[in-house]
Design a protein around this motif. Structure first.
Motif, mmCIF file in Angstrom:
data_model
loop_
_atom_site.group_PDB
_atom_site.id
_atom_site.type_symbol
_atom_site.label_atom_id
_atom_site.label_comp_id
_atom_site.label_asym_id
_atom_site.label_seq_id
_atom_site.Cartn_x
_atom_site.Cartn_y
_atom_site.Cartn_z
ATOM 1 N N THR A 178 0.860 -1.193 0.000
ATOM 2 C CA THR A 178 0.000 0.000 0.000
ATOM 3 C C THR A 178 0.890 1.234 0.000
ATOM 4 O OG1 THR A 178 -0.333 -0.732 2.267
ATOM 5 C CG2 THR A 178 -2.312 -0.373 0.956
ATOM 6 N N GLY A 179 0.528 2.176 -0.865
ATOM 7 C CA GLY A 179 1.307 3.396 -0.931
ATOM 8 C C GLY A 179 2.481 3.308 -1.884
ATOM 9 N N SER A 180 2.589 2.201 -2.630
ATOM 10 C CA SER A 180 3.741 2.067 -3.526
ATOM 11 C C SER A 180 3.482 2.744 -4.867
ATOM 12 C CB SER A 180 4.074 0.589 -3.740
ATOM 13 O OG SER A 180 2.982 -0.087 -4.309
ATOM 14 N N GLY A 181 2.289 3.276 -5.063
ATOM 15 C CA GLY A 181 2.029 4.040 -6.282
ATOM 16 C C GLY A 181 1.374 3.250 -7.392
ATOM 17 N N LYS A 182 0.597 2.242 -7.038
ATOM 18 C CA LYS A 182 -0.124 1.480 -8.065
ATOM 19 C C LYS A 182 -1.142 2.374 -8.787
ATOM 20 C CE LYS A 182 -1.526 -1.715 -5.069
ATOM 21 N NZ LYS A 182 -0.799 -1.269 -3.861
ATOM 22 N N THR A 183 -1.865 3.165 -7.997
ATOM 23 C CA THR A 183 -2.909 3.994 -8.599
ATOM 24 C C THR A 183 -2.317 4.980 -9.609
ATOM 25 O OG1 THR A 183 -4.082 3.788 -6.510
ATOM 26 C CG2 THR A 183 -4.922 5.409 -8.059
ATOM 27 N N GLU A 184 -1.150 5.526 -9.293
ATOM 28 C CA GLU A 184 -0.506 6.440 -10.237
ATOM 29 C C GLU A 184 -0.193 5.730 -11.559
ATOM 30 O OE1 GLU A 184 -0.124 9.712 -9.938
ATOM 31 O OE2 GLU A 184 0.829 9.841 -11.916
ATOM 32 N N LEU A 218 -4.119 -6.836 -12.741
ATOM 33 C CA LEU A 218 -4.617 -7.150 -11.408
ATOM 34 C C LEU A 218 -3.663 -6.505 -10.409
ATOM 35 C CD1 LEU A 218 -5.053 -10.976 -12.118
ATOM 36 C CD2 LEU A 218 -6.863 -9.255 -12.188
ATOM 37 N N GLY A 219 -4.203 -5.669 -9.533
ATOM 38 C CA GLY A 219 -3.324 -4.976 -8.588
ATOM 39 C C GLY A 219 -3.618 -5.368 -7.157
ATOM 40 N N SER A 220 -2.578 -5.521 -6.347
ATOM 41 C CA SER A 220 -2.801 -5.820 -4.924
ATOM 42 C C SER A 220 -1.506 -5.713 -4.125
ATOM 43 C CB SER A 220 -3.351 -7.237 -4.763
ATOM 44 O OG SER A 220 -3.510 -7.547 -3.400
ATOM 45 N N ALA A 221 -1.666 -5.442 -2.831
ATOM 46 C CA ALA A 221 -0.533 -5.505 -1.910
ATOM 47 C C ALA A 221 -0.436 -6.903 -1.322
ATOM 48 C CB ALA A 221 -0.708 -4.485 -0.787
ATOM 49 N N THR A 222 -1.541 -7.635 -1.359
ATOM 50 C CA THR A 222 -1.580 -8.996 -0.828
ATOM 51 C C THR A 222 -2.321 -9.862 -1.838
ATOM 52 O OG1 THR A 222 -3.630 -8.436 0.309
ATOM 53 C CG2 THR A 222 -1.625 -8.342 1.618
ATOM 54 N N PRO A 223 -1.666 -10.191 -2.972
ATOM 55 C CA PRO A 223 -2.386 -10.883 -4.039
ATOM 56 C C PRO A 223 -3.037 -12.178 -3.554
ATOM 57 C CG PRO A 223 -0.178 -10.271 -4.761
ATOM 58 C CD PRO A 223 -0.244 -9.989 -3.293
ATOM 59 N N ASP A 224 -4.155 -12.491 -4.192
ATOM 60 C CA ASP A 224 -4.787 -13.788 -4.029
ATOM 61 C C ASP A 224 -3.711 -14.846 -4.286
ATOM 62 O OD1 ASP A 224 -6.174 -16.178 -4.552
ATOM 63 O OD2 ASP A 224 -7.918 -15.072 -5.258
ATOM 64 N N LEU A 225 -3.649 -15.847 -3.434
ATOM 65 C CA LEU A 225 -2.626 -16.883 -3.565
ATOM 66 C C LEU A 225 -2.652 -17.530 -4.947
ATOM 67 C CD1 LEU A 225 -0.930 -17.651 -0.966
ATOM 68 C CD2 LEU A 225 -1.897 -19.913 -1.316
ATOM 69 N N SER A 280 7.123 7.299 2.712
ATOM 70 C CA SER A 280 6.661 7.170 4.087
ATOM 71 C C SER A 280 7.002 5.760 4.544
ATOM 72 C CB SER A 280 5.156 7.425 4.185
ATOM 73 O OG SER A 280 4.445 6.428 3.500
ATOM 74 N N LYS A 281 7.263 5.621 5.850
ATOM 75 C CA LYS A 281 7.754 4.339 6.349
ATOM 76 C C LYS A 281 6.614 3.370 6.580
ATOM 77 C CE LYS A 281 11.488 5.937 9.133
ATOM 78 N NZ LYS A 281 11.483 6.261 10.522
ATOM 79 N N LEU A 282 6.882 2.084 6.449
ATOM 80 C CA LEU A 282 5.891 1.094 6.829
ATOM 81 C C LEU A 282 5.765 1.132 8.354
ATOM 82 C CD1 LEU A 282 6.886 -1.830 4.479
ATOM 83 C CD2 LEU A 282 4.730 -0.598 4.462
ATOM 84 N N PRO A 283 4.551 0.865 8.863
ATOM 85 C CA PRO A 283 4.377 0.997 10.312
ATOM 86 C C PRO A 283 5.130 -0.087 11.075
ATOM 87 C CG PRO A 283 2.409 0.087 9.305
ATOM 88 C CD PRO A 283 3.319 0.464 8.188
ATOM 89 N N ASN A 284 5.334 0.209 12.337
ATOM 90 C CA ASN A 284 6.017 -0.663 13.245
ATOM 91 C C ASN A 284 4.955 -1.581 13.881
ATOM 92 O OD1 ASN A 284 7.606 -1.648 15.206
ATOM 93 N ND2 ASN A 284 7.847 0.300 16.315
ATOM 94 N N VAL A 285 5.112 -2.910 13.725
ATOM 95 C CA VAL A 285 4.059 -3.825 14.184
ATOM 96 C C VAL A 285 4.517 -4.638 15.395
ATOM 97 C CG1 VAL A 285 2.475 -5.665 13.515
ATOM 98 C CG2 VAL A 285 3.305 -4.051 11.781
ATOM 99 N N GLU A 286 3.676 -4.654 16.422
ATOM 100 C CA GLU A 286 3.985 -5.434 17.624
ATOM 101 C C GLU A 286 2.901 -6.497 17.811
ATOM 102 O OE1 GLU A 286 3.931 -4.636 22.467
ATOM 103 O OE2 GLU A 286 3.940 -2.945 21.084
ATOM 104 N N VAL A 287 3.308 -7.729 18.130
ATOM 105 C CA VAL A 287 2.331 -8.784 18.400
ATOM 106 C C VAL A 287 2.305 -9.056 19.901
ATOM 107 C CG1 VAL A 287 1.753 -11.215 18.022
ATOM 108 C CG2 VAL A 287 2.601 -9.823 16.123
ATOM 109 N N VAL A 288 1.106 -9.045 20.475
ATOM 110 C CA VAL A 288 0.990 -9.277 21.916
ATOM 111 C C VAL A 288 0.317 -10.631 22.159
ATOM 112 C CG1 VAL A 288 -0.023 -8.464 24.072
ATOM 113 C CG2 VAL A 288 0.778 -6.820 22.365
#
Ligand code: ADP
Ligand code: ZN
Ligand code: ZN
Length: 744
Positions: free
Chosen positions: A235-241, A364-371, A394-402
Motif C-alpha cells: 500500500t502506498g507504492s504508487g499502483k494507482t498512479e 490485477l493490482g494488490s498488496a496482498t495478491p490472491d494466492l 513514508s515508512k511502513l508501520p512498526n508492528v507489535e504482536v501481543v
C-alpha cells in the motif's frame, strides 16, 4: 424468419429456447441480442425474452413476436452463453446482467426527485421469494413483477417501480406489509459527481519501478495485445498512479478503460484521484448505491461514448463499453469480485474473457495478491510486476504482536493488553487518532448456561444467538430473528447464564469505561445502515477528529486518515478459527491491510496485534509485512492438502424444507457423480450437512468436489443438474458454485 428466444424467468425448467415467428415489419430490426416481448403462457400475457439465434423455419406452430425493445451485441450474447454453462445458471439470468438498468423508460426523461426519497429493498432473499411463488403464497402477477424488478434494482424508488412495472404504490405497500420488502428514506444526489470540484493534477514523474511496470503494460495497449499482469506492490507504492497514466495512454490512442474496485472502496476520495486527472465528463461510475435513474444515465453516457472510463464495482464489468484499451482490477484479492448470488460468477474470469476479446491487457493490482493469482504469476501465466517501495517514502508501520495468553497469566483479564492500553492513552494525549479493529459485531457472541452447558441458538438456523446490548435483545446474524434475553436456563432452570465472547458493542463500552474522556465512533453492520453509509461515518471520524474508530472489517479499506497513528487489532484469531481452507490467507490479508491504515503520511504509524496464537505464521508474516514468506509457507500446505491453486473447489449446495427429500437428493447426485467423474482426477466428498445445517427452517447439505473444472466436468455437472430436476426433487433447491468465498 424464426427467432429462438429465451424467456426472462429464473425457473430452471424455462432454461431453454422457444421459437417465435418474426413478423415482416420487424425483420429489418431484429438481431441476435434483441430484447423482445412475446406472448407466453396462458391468456394474453406478454413476457420479456432475448433472441439468441435466428433460423429459417421451425417444426412447431409458433406465435408472433410483438415488439422489439433494444439490442445487446452478439458478443454479449456469446458471453452470456459461456457464463450460463460455466456458472450453472439460466441464460436469462446472465443476459439480465448486461441490460441497461430500467430500460423500460421509453422517453428517457429524467424523473426529478426530492433530496429525500423513499427507496425499496428486498427484505427476503430471492430464493425465499421464489419459494413463496412456487407454493402459491404470492399469486398476483403484479406483485411478482414488482419483486422481480426490485431484485435486479435494489434501491429503486416507488415512482420508478410504478413506471417500470406498471404496478402501483398500493401493491408496493402490500408487499411491505407482508414482509417481502422494506421502504427506507434516503438522501440522493442525482449525479454523484455533479457537485464535485477538484483541482486538476498531472502525471507524476514515475519511480524506476513504476516506469518499468508502466512501460510493460503500455506496450500491450499500443500493440493490441491480450496479456494478464499482476501489479504487486505494498500500500502506498504508487499502483494507482500507474493505473492513471496507463488509462491516459489508452485514451490518447482513442481507446476506453474499465477499472473495477471493491464496492466498499468506491469512496469520493478514491474517485477524486481519477476525476482530478481526467475530469468528470470522461468518467462513468457504476455501483449498487446509485438510484436506477442514475445508473440508467451513466449507462447512456457510456453507450453514447461520452464517458470513456468506467469505474465501478463487480457488475460494472458488464457495462456496454467498446474498444477497450485496458481493464484494471484493483485490490484483486478482494472477495467481492466473486458473486455469491445467481449468477455466481467471478468478475476476474469475466474480465479475462472480455480482455481477450478486446485484445487488451488485464491488470490485477494488490498488496496482498490472491494466492491463486500469485501462483499463476510464478507459473508464468500472469506477468509479475513489482513495486517494492512506498512511493512517497513514508515508512511502513512498526508492528507489535501481543500474546494474550501471557496477559491472562499476568492477571490482566481486560480486552486490552497493557501495551495497547498504554498506546491508546499516549495517542489520546498527543491528540492523534486510533482505529480499533474487531471482526465481530454485537455485544457478546454466545450465551451459555454454566450449570448444564446449554447455549441459546436460533430456532430457525441452529447457530448461536448474539447479544445486542443497545436493544437488549438476542439476534441471529443469519436470519435476523430476535429473542428476549434469558436470565434463567430453559434447560435446567439455573440462573448461571453467562455471556461469552466480545463484539464491537462491548468493546466500545469498555473503551468508554477505560477512557471516559475519549470520543468514539463505531462502524459495523449495525451502525452502517442504508441511510447512514459507511462513508458518512468515516467522514465524521476524519472531519470531527474523533479520537477512536471502532469497527469490523469495514474499516480496513479505502480511506486515507493522515492523523491515524495507531491501529489496534483486538482479536486477530477470529479469522483464524473460521472453517475454511483460506483461514490463514484471510488472516494475513486482513492484518496486512489493517496495518496499512496506520501512518500513511509523514507521521510514523504503530500497529498492535493481540492474539492467542502468536506463533501462527500468518500472524508472524503480517507482523513482518512479508508476503513472500507467507506465500512460501501457505503454498506448501495447499499442495499437501490439495486445495486451490492445485485444484478447484466445487460446492454443490442443497437446501430443502423436507429432510427426507434432501437426503434422497444428495444421495442421487453423489451416486451420479461417482459414476461419471473420473476417480483419479476428482475427489468427491460424501454428502454432509453444511456447517450451518439449517437456515430459516430449511435443511442444508453439501457435496464438495476437488478437481479441475474442465469442460468435460462442466458438461457432466450440467447434465446432473438437469437429470436431478427431471428426477423431480420439487422441494429441494440445488446450486453449484465454483471456488465459493464461503463454504458454510
Ligand atoms: P497505492 O495505489 O499503491 O496504494 P498510491 O498510488 O495511492 O499507491 O500512492 C501513494 C502515495 O504516493 C500517493 O499520495 C501518491 O500521490 C504518491 N505517489 C505515487 N507515485 C508517486 C511518484 N512517482 N512520485 C511522487 N509521489 C507519488
Ligand atoms: Zn442450564
Ligand atoms: Zn436464524
Amino acid at each position: 424468419m424464426i427467432a429462438e428466444v429465451v424467456i426472462n424467468r429464473s425457473a430452471k425448467r424455462l432454461n431453454r429456447t422457444f421459437d417465435y415467428n418474426i413478423p415482416k415489419k420487424l425483420e429489418p430490426l431484429i438481431m441476435v441480442g434483441s430484447t423482445v416481448l412475446v406472448p407466453f403462457g396462458k391468456g394474453t400475457n406478454l413476457a420479456q425474452g432475448y433472441v439468441i439465434s435466428l433460423k429459417e423455419n421451425t417444426e412447431y406452430e409458433v406465435k408472433d413476436i410483438v415488439e422489439i425493445k433494444h439490442n445487446l451485441s452478439q458478443n454479449q450474447i456469446e458471453l452470456a452463453k459461456w457464463m450460463a454453462k460455466r456458472y450453472f445458471c439460466n441464460l436469462s439470468d446472465c443476459i439480465k446482467q448486461m441490460l441497461q438498468p430500467g430500460t423500460k423508460n421509453k422517453n428517457e426523461q429524467k424523473n426529478v426527485q426530492d433530496k429525500i426519497i423513499n427507496v425499496v429493498y428486498l427484505k427476503k432473499t430471492p430464493d425465499e421469494i421464489q419459494f413463496d411463488i412456487d407454493i402459491g403464497k404470492i399469486k398476483s402477477e403484479k406483485q411478482k413483477k414488482i419483486l422481480q424488478f426490485i431484485e435486479s434494482n435494489e434501491g429503486a424508488t416507488i415512482p420508478e417501480i410504478e413506471i417500470f412495472t406498471t404496478g402501483t404504490r398500493g401493491i408496493v405497500k402490500t408487499l411491505e406489509k407482508n414482509g417481502y420488502i422494506e421502504i427506507i428514506e434516503k438522501k440522493i444526489e442525482r449525479n454523484p459527481l455533479a457537485n464535485k470540484c477538484v483541482n486538476k493534477t498531472n502525471n507524476l514523474k514515475l519511480t524506476e519501478e513504476q516506469q518499468i511496470a508502466y512501460d510493460s503494460i503500455k506496450q500491450d495497449i499500443e500493440e493490441n495485445k491480450f496479456e494478464r499482469f499482476l501489479l504487486y506492490g505494498v500500500t502506498g507504492s504508487g499502483k494507482t498512479e500507474v493505473y492513471l497514466q496507463l488509462i491516459k495512454k489508452a485514451l490518447e490512442i482513442g481507446k476506453t478503460a474499465i477499472v473495477l474496485v471493491p464496492e466498499i472502496s468506491l469512496t469520493p476520495q478514491m474517485l477524486d484521484r481519477f476525476i482530478s486527472r481526467f475530469g468528470k465528463e470522461e468518467i462513468a461510475v457504476l455501483h449498487s448505491k446509485l438510484s436506477i435513474g442514475e445508473r440508467y444515465d451513466e449507462w447512456n453516457r457510456i453507450k453514447e461514448k461520452k464517458a470513456r472510463i468506467i469505474i465501478g464495482a463487480r457488475s460494472a464489468i458488464f457495462a456496454p463499453i467498446e474498444n477497450i484499451g485496458i481493464i484494471i482490477i484493483d485490490e484483486e484479492h478482494d472477495t467481492s469480485y466473486k458473486s455469491e448470488s445467481i449468477p455466481k460468477y467471478d468478475a476476474k474470469e469475466i474480465a479475462k474473457k472480455i480482455a481477450q476479446e478486446n485484445n487488451c491487457p488485464l491488470v490485477l493490482g494488490s498488496a496482498t495478491p490472491d494466492l491463486v493469482t500469485y501462483y499463476n504469476a510464478k507459473q508464468g501465466k500472469i506477468r509479475l510486476l513489482e513495486l517494492s517501495k512506498r512511493a512517497n517514502n513514508s515508512k511502513l508501520p512498526n508492528v507489535e504482536v501481543v500474546d494474550m495468553k501471557m496477559e491472562l497469566a499476568n492477571g490482566n483479564r481486560s480486552m486490552l493488553s497493557v501495551s495497547l492500553y498504554n498506546a491508546i492513552e499516549n495517542n489520546l494525549k498527543q491528540k492523534k487518532q486510533t482505529i480499533l479493529f474487531l471482526n465481530r459485531r454485537g455485544y457478546s457472541t454466545f450465551i451459555m448456561c454454566r450449570e448444564c452447558g446449554y447455549t441459546v441458538k436460533c430456532k430457525n438456523c441452529n447457530i448461536s444467538m448474539t447479544y445486542h446490548r443497545a436493544e437488549n435483545k438476542l439476534k441471529c446474524h443469519y436470519c435476523g430473528y430476535e429473542e428476549n434475553v434469558v436470565t434463567i436456563c430453559p434447560n435446567c432452570h439455573s440462573t448461571k447464564i453467562r455471556y461469552f465472547g466480545t463484539g464491537t458493542q462491548k468493546l466500545e463500552q469498555e473503551i468508554h469505561k477505560l477512557f471516559p474522556q475519549a470520543s468514539t465512533i463505531r462502524m459495523d453492520i449495525d451502525t452502517v445502515t442504508k441511510k447512514n453509509s459507511h462513508e458518512e461515518i468515516l467522514n465524521k471520524f476524519k472531519n470531527e477528529n474523533i479520537d477512536i474508530l471502532i469497527g469490523t472489517q469495514m474499516v480496513v479499506k479505502g480511506h486515507h486518515f493522515p492523523n491515524v497513528t495507531l491501529v489496534g487489532v483486538v482479536a486477530a484469531d477470529s479469522s483464524l478459527n473460521i472453517d475454511d481452507y483460506r483461514a490463514n490467507e484471510r488472516t494475513f490479508q486482513i492484518l496486512t491491510q489493517v496495518a496499512g491504515r496506520a501512518g500513511r503520511e509523514q507521521l510514523e504509524g504503530q500497529v498492535i496485534i493481540q492474539t492467542y496464537n502468536p506463533d501462527n505464521f500468518s500472524i508472524i508474516c503480517a507482523k513482518e509485512q512479508n508476503y513472500n514468506m507467507f506465500y512460501d509457507t501457505e503454498i506448501v500446505l495447499r499442495k499437501q492438502l490439495n486445495y486451490p491453486p492445485f485444484c478447484d473447489i466445487i460446492l454443490i449446495g442443497f437446501n430443502s424444507l423436507s429432510e427426507n427429500e434432501i437426503l434422497e437428493a444428495t444421495k442421487t447426485v453423489y451416486k451420479y457423480l461417482k459414476e461419471k467423474l473420473n476417480e483419479q482426477e476428482f475427489t468427491i466428498l460424501k454428502p454432509m450437512p453444511s456447517p450451518i445445517d439449517r437456515i430459516q427452517n430449511r435443511y442444508r447439505w453439501r457435496i464438495i468436489i476437488k478437481g479441475n473444472m474442465t469442460n468435460e466436468a462442466n458438461i457432466i455437472l450440467n447434465n446432473c443438474l438437469k437429470e436431478i430436476y427431471e428426477a423431480n426433487f420439487k422441494n429441494t433447491r440445488i446450486s453449484i458454485d465454483i471456488n465459493p468465498n464461503n463454504l458454510s
